[in-house]
Write a protein that holds these residues in place. Structure first.
Motif, PDB file in Angstrom:
ATOM      1  N   LEU A 104       0.837  -1.201   0.000  1.00 55.72           N
ATOM      2  CA  LEU A 104       0.000   0.000   0.000  1.00 55.72           C
ATOM      3  C   LEU A 104       0.871   1.250   0.000  1.00 55.72           C
ATOM      4  N   ARG A 105       1.910   1.244   0.810  1.00 58.88           N
ATOM      5  CA  ARG A 105       2.824   2.390   0.851  1.00 58.88           C
ATOM      6  C   ARG A 105       3.500   2.578  -0.504  1.00 58.88           C
ATOM      7  N   ARG A 106       3.847   1.477  -1.166  1.00 62.11           N
ATOM      8  CA  ARG A 106       4.474   1.542  -2.496  1.00 62.11           C
ATOM      9  C   ARG A 106       3.499   2.089  -3.526  1.00 62.11           C
ATOM     10  N   ARG A 107       2.233   1.676  -3.450  1.00 56.10           N
ATOM     11  CA  ARG A 107       1.229   2.177  -4.392  1.00 56.10           C
ATOM     12  C   ARG A 107       0.989   3.669  -4.199  1.00 56.10           C
ATOM     13  N   TRP A 108       0.935   4.117  -2.950  1.00 59.58           N
ATOM     14  CA  TRP A 108       0.747   5.541  -2.691  1.00 59.58           C
ATOM     15  C   TRP A 108       1.932   6.357  -3.209  1.00 59.58           C
ATOM     16  N   ALA A 109       3.140   5.830  -3.031  1.00 61.28           N
ATOM     17  CA  ALA A 109       4.326   6.528  -3.530  1.00 61.28           C
ATOM     18  C   ALA A 109       4.290   6.616  -5.051  1.00 61.28           C
ATOM     19  N   GLU A 110       3.819   5.557  -5.706  1.00 63.83           N
ATOM     20  CA  GLU A 110       3.697   5.583  -7.175  1.00 63.83           C
ATOM     21  C   GLU A 110       2.654   6.615  -7.609  1.00 63.83           C
ATOM     22  N   GLN A 111       1.555   6.722  -6.879  1.00 60.01           N
ATOM     23  CA  GLN A 111       0.541   7.729  -7.200  1.00 60.01           C
ATOM     24  C   GLN A 111       1.090   9.139  -7.003  1.00 60.01           C
ATOM     25  N   ASP A 112       1.871   9.346  -5.953  1.00 59.85           N
ATOM     26  CA  ASP A 112       2.503  10.655  -5.737  1.00 59.85           C
ATOM     27  C   ASP A 112       3.469  10.986  -6.862  1.00 59.85           C
ATOM     28  N   LEU A 113       4.180   9.982  -7.348  1.00 52.45           N
ATOM     29  CA  LEU A 113       5.110  10.191  -8.456  1.00 52.45           C
ATOM     30  C   LEU A 113       4.353  10.568  -9.725  1.00 52.45           C
ATOM     31  N   GLU A 129      11.839  15.027  -8.152  1.00 54.56           N
ATOM     32  CA  GLU A 129      12.985  14.263  -7.660  1.00 54.56           C
ATOM     33  C   GLU A 129      12.657  13.581  -6.328  1.00 54.56           C
ATOM     34  N   ASN A 130      12.007  14.286  -5.433  1.00 54.33           N
ATOM     35  CA  ASN A 130      11.630  13.707  -4.131  1.00 54.33           C
ATOM     36  C   ASN A 130      10.609  12.588  -4.295  1.00 54.33           C
ATOM     37  N   ALA A 131       9.643  12.759  -5.186  1.00 51.61           N
ATOM     38  CA  ALA A 131       8.636  11.725  -5.421  1.00 51.61           C
ATOM     39  C   ALA A 131       9.272  10.478  -6.020  1.00 51.61           C
ATOM     40  N   GLN A 132      10.246  10.674  -6.921  1.00 57.41           N
ATOM     41  CA  GLN A 132      10.943   9.524  -7.509  1.00 57.41           C
ATOM     42  C   GLN A 132      11.727   8.767  -6.429  1.00 57.41           C
ATOM     43  N   ARG A 133      12.414   9.504  -5.574  1.00 62.77           N
ATOM     44  CA  ARG A 133      13.189   8.875  -4.500  1.00 62.77           C
ATOM     45  C   ARG A 133      12.259   8.117  -3.546  1.00 62.77           C
ATOM     46  N   LYS A 134      11.144   8.737  -3.207  1.00 66.48           N
ATOM     47  CA  LYS A 134      10.189   8.099  -2.284  1.00 66.48           C
ATOM     48  C   LYS A 134       9.636   6.808  -2.895  1.00 66.48           C
ATOM     49  N   ALA A 135       9.277   6.836  -4.168  1.00 65.21           N
ATOM     50  CA  ALA A 135       8.732   5.654  -4.833  1.00 65.21           C
ATOM     51  C   ALA A 135       9.787   4.560  -4.945  1.00 65.21           C
ATOM     52  N   ARG A 137      12.396   4.085  -2.980  1.00 67.02           N
ATOM     53  CA  ARG A 137      12.650   3.519  -1.651  1.00 67.02           C
ATOM     54  C   ARG A 137      11.514   2.616  -1.186  1.00 67.02           C
ATOM     55  N   ALA A 138      10.286   2.996  -1.476  1.00 63.80           N
ATOM     56  CA  ALA A 138       9.145   2.151  -1.100  1.00 63.80           C
ATOM     57  C   ALA A 138       9.199   0.830  -1.849  1.00 63.80           C
ATOM     58  N   ASP A 139       9.590   0.879  -3.127  1.00 69.08           N
ATOM     59  CA  ASP A 139       9.699  -0.339  -3.926  1.00 69.08           C
ATOM     60  C   ASP A 139      10.832  -1.220  -3.406  1.00 69.08           C
ATOM     61  N   GLN A 141      12.050  -1.327  -0.363  1.00 64.50           N
ATOM     62  CA  GLN A 141      11.677  -1.894   0.932  1.00 64.50           C
ATOM     63  C   GLN A 141      10.700  -3.056   0.747  1.00 64.50           C
ATOM     64  N   TYR A 142       9.760  -2.904  -0.173  1.00 61.96           N
ATOM     65  CA  TYR A 142       8.810  -3.987  -0.437  1.00 61.96           C
ATOM     66  C   TYR A 142       9.552  -5.224  -0.945  1.00 61.96           C
ATOM     67  N   ARG A 143      10.445  -5.034  -1.893  1.00 65.75           N
ATOM     68  CA  ARG A 143      11.188  -6.170  -2.456  1.00 65.75           C
ATOM     69  C   ARG A 143      12.094  -6.818  -1.415  1.00 65.75           C
ATOM     70  N   LEU A 144      12.689  -6.012  -0.554  1.00 67.21           N
ATOM     71  CA  LEU A 144      13.587  -6.544   0.458  1.00 67.21           C
ATOM     72  C   LEU A 144      12.831  -7.384   1.487  1.00 67.21           C
ATOM     73  N   GLU A 145      11.715  -6.874   1.987  1.00 69.49           N
ATOM     74  CA  GLU A 145      11.011  -7.562   3.064  1.00 69.49           C
ATOM     75  C   GLU A 145      10.030  -8.621   2.575  1.00 69.49           C
ATOM     76  N   CYS A 146       9.503  -8.443   1.381  1.00 72.16           N
ATOM     77  CA  CYS A 146       8.501  -9.389   0.887  1.00 72.16           C
ATOM     78  C   CYS A 146       9.041 -10.284  -0.209  1.00 72.16           C
ATOM     79  N   GLY A 147      10.204  -9.944  -0.738  1.00 70.84           N
ATOM     80  CA  GLY A 147      10.853 -10.789  -1.732  1.00 70.84           C
ATOM     81  C   GLY A 147      10.097 -10.889  -3.034  1.00 70.84           C
ATOM     82  N   GLY A 148       9.068 -10.129  -3.194  1.00 73.90           N
ATOM     83  CA  GLY A 148       8.265 -10.230  -4.408  1.00 73.90           C
ATOM     84  C   GLY A 148       8.651  -9.199  -5.448  1.00 73.90           C
TER      85      GLY A 148
END
Length: 157
Positions: A104-113, A129-135, A137-139, A141-148
């Protein structure tokens, strides 16, 4: 000198209180008195018609003997297996919940981007630039913790 005299008195009084508290329980007398209406009252001070009560002796409880080492090891070896069986479903549910939150956090970051890309660029404007960095980082973190890896959510690097 005044301070040391006070500390000496303080230490002596604390020691006296500790020694008084360590007196055996058998040395304490309990008295039963009756008032004018015939109601019983209990006190540590004797009264006119005081009757001294002797508390019953404390029961002796034998000490527990430890189990032999072989049976203790057998009992300990089964406990972790049972705990693991109970913890496994909880851990999986917690992981799913955490991954759902990160998605959900990753999807919101993508919408902000996407919204930042639609805005006109101004000089020294760091929103894109900030929106790209946020998106990104969210991606990550998702890949690191969920491996997907979700190809729908691929972000430009």
């Amino acid at each position: 000198m005044h301070r040391s005299r006070f500390s000496l008195i303080f230490v002596a009084s604390v020691a006296a209180l500790l020694l008084a508290g360590l007196a055996p329980a058998a040395a304490i007398a309990i008295y039963k008195c009756t008032d004018g209406a015939g109601h019983p009252a209990y006190s540590d001070q004797p009264c006119a018609d005081a009757q001294e009560l002797k508390p019953p002796p404390l029961p002796l409880v034998p000490a527990l003997k430890p189990a032999p080492p072989a049976s203790r090891q057998a009992a300990q070896s089964t406990v972790p297996a049972r705990n693991h069986e109970r913890r496994q479903p909880r851990a999986e549910a917690a992981q799913k919940k955490a991954c759902a939150k990160l998605a959900l956090r990753r999807r919101w970051a993508e919408q902000d981007l996407q919204q930042a890309r639609s805005l006109p660029l101004r000089p020294n404007d760091k929103r894109l630039e900030n929106a790209q960095r946020k998106a990104r980082r969210a991606d990550e973190q998702y890949r690191l913790e969920c491996g997907g890896h979700d190809p729908d959510m691929d972000l430009p690097r």
